[in-house]
Motif scaffolding. Structure first.
Motif, PDB file in Angstrom:
ATOM      1  N   GLU A  15     -70.839  53.042  59.120  1.00  0.00           N
ATOM      2  CA  GLU A  15     -70.488  52.477  60.557  1.00  0.00           C
ATOM      3  C   GLU A  15     -69.111  52.586  61.023  1.00  0.00           C
ATOM      4  N   LEU A  16     -68.224  51.735  59.999  1.00  0.00           N
ATOM      5  CA  LEU A  16     -66.864  51.723  59.971  1.00  0.00           C
ATOM      6  C   LEU A  16     -66.311  52.876  59.860  1.00  0.00           C
ATOM      7  N   GLU A  17     -66.506  53.804  59.068  1.00  0.00           N
ATOM      8  CA  GLU A  17     -65.954  55.241  58.899  1.00  0.00           C
ATOM      9  C   GLU A  17     -66.131  55.772  60.322  1.00  0.00           C
ATOM     10  N   ARG A  18     -67.298  55.886  60.604  1.00  0.00           N
ATOM     11  CA  ARG A  18     -67.836  56.733  62.004  1.00  0.00           C
ATOM     12  C   ARG A  18     -66.910  56.222  63.200  1.00  0.00           C
ATOM     13  N   ALA A  19     -66.692  54.877  63.358  1.00  0.00           N
ATOM     14  CA  ALA A  19     -65.957  54.340  64.364  1.00  0.00           C
ATOM     15  C   ALA A  19     -64.351  54.534  64.110  1.00  0.00           C
ATOM     16  N   ALA A  20     -63.893  54.615  62.995  1.00  0.00           N
ATOM     17  CA  ALA A  20     -62.528  55.022  62.827  1.00  0.00           C
ATOM     18  C   ALA A  20     -62.356  56.280  63.142  1.00  0.00           C
ATOM     19  N   ASP A  21     -63.263  57.232  62.497  1.00  0.00           N
ATOM     20  CA  ASP A  21     -63.343  58.758  62.941  1.00  0.00           C
ATOM     21  C   ASP A  21     -63.258  59.132  64.279  1.00  0.00           C
ATOM     22  N   ALA A  22     -63.857  58.255  65.063  1.00  0.00           N
ATOM     23  CA  ALA A  22     -64.099  58.525  66.680  1.00  0.00           C
ATOM     24  C   ALA A  22     -63.106  57.676  67.438  1.00  0.00           C
ATOM     25  N   LEU A  55     -62.378  54.572  67.630  1.00  0.00           N
ATOM     26  CA  LEU A  55     -62.891  53.210  68.370  1.00  0.00           C
ATOM     27  C   LEU A  55     -62.110  52.038  67.678  1.00  0.00           C
ATOM     28  N   ILE A  56     -61.650  52.164  66.473  1.00  0.00           N
ATOM     29  CA  ILE A  56     -60.936  51.185  65.876  1.00  0.00           C
ATOM     30  C   ILE A  56     -59.748  51.731  65.029  1.00  0.00           C
ATOM     31  N   SER A  57     -58.705  50.884  64.681  1.00  0.00           N
ATOM     32  CA  SER A  57     -57.576  51.509  64.336  1.00  0.00           C
ATOM     33  C   SER A  57     -57.654  51.189  62.728  1.00  0.00           C
ATOM     34  N   GLU A  58     -56.795  51.913  61.767  1.00  0.00           N
ATOM     35  CA  GLU A  58     -56.707  51.771  60.482  1.00  0.00           C
ATOM     36  C   GLU A  58     -56.733  50.413  59.776  1.00  0.00           C
ATOM     37  N   GLU A  59     -55.825  49.703  60.590  1.00  0.00           N
ATOM     38  CA  GLU A  59     -55.862  48.417  60.223  1.00  0.00           C
ATOM     39  C   GLU A  59     -56.863  47.459  60.300  1.00  0.00           C
ATOM     40  N   GLU A  60     -57.820  47.697  61.364  1.00  0.00           N
ATOM     41  CA  GLU A  60     -59.243  47.058  61.812  1.00  0.00           C
ATOM     42  C   GLU A  60     -60.165  47.615  60.772  1.00  0.00           C
ATOM     43  N   GLN A  61     -60.082  48.637  60.658  1.00  0.00           N
ATOM     44  CA  GLN A  61     -61.048  49.231  59.621  1.00  0.00           C
ATOM     45  C   GLN A  61     -60.937  48.711  58.347  1.00  0.00           C
TER      46      GLN A  61
END
Length: 90
Positions: A45-52, A54-60
């Motif tokens: 889910e984190l990876e999908r959110a980062a790919d979309a 929705l979250i920054s690389e730092e947040e991921q």
């Protein structure tokens, strides 16, 4: 003696049931927290959110560290941040 023990212990049975229910809920939460399938789902889910975007690389990265820390570290007690009312000396 068994009858006396039963009569004295009977009023405490609901309390014992509530305590056991709390233990079961805690065990289930810890099982889910450390379940590899659930951890993998969270990471996906984190990876999908980062790919979309929705979250920054730092947040991921922070979220991934937290997931790994929860899985590998000791059980974490939830703290609401409120002071303990029993420590006030009442």
């Amino acid at each position: 003696m068994n009858l006396i023990t039963l009569l004295v212990g009977w009023p405490l049975l609901p309390l014992e049931g509530v305590l056991r229910l709390g233990e079961l809920i805690q065990e289930q939460a810890e099982r889910e927290l450390h379940d590899p399938v659930a951890v993998r789902r969270q990471l996906e889910e984190l990876e999908r959110a980062a790919d979309a975007g929705l979250i920054s690389e730092e947040e991921q990265a922070e979220a991934m560290e937290e997931i790994v820390r929860r899985m590998t570290g000791p059980p974490v007690l939830m703290d609401s941040g409120d002071p303990d009312p029993w420590e006030s000396g009442r």
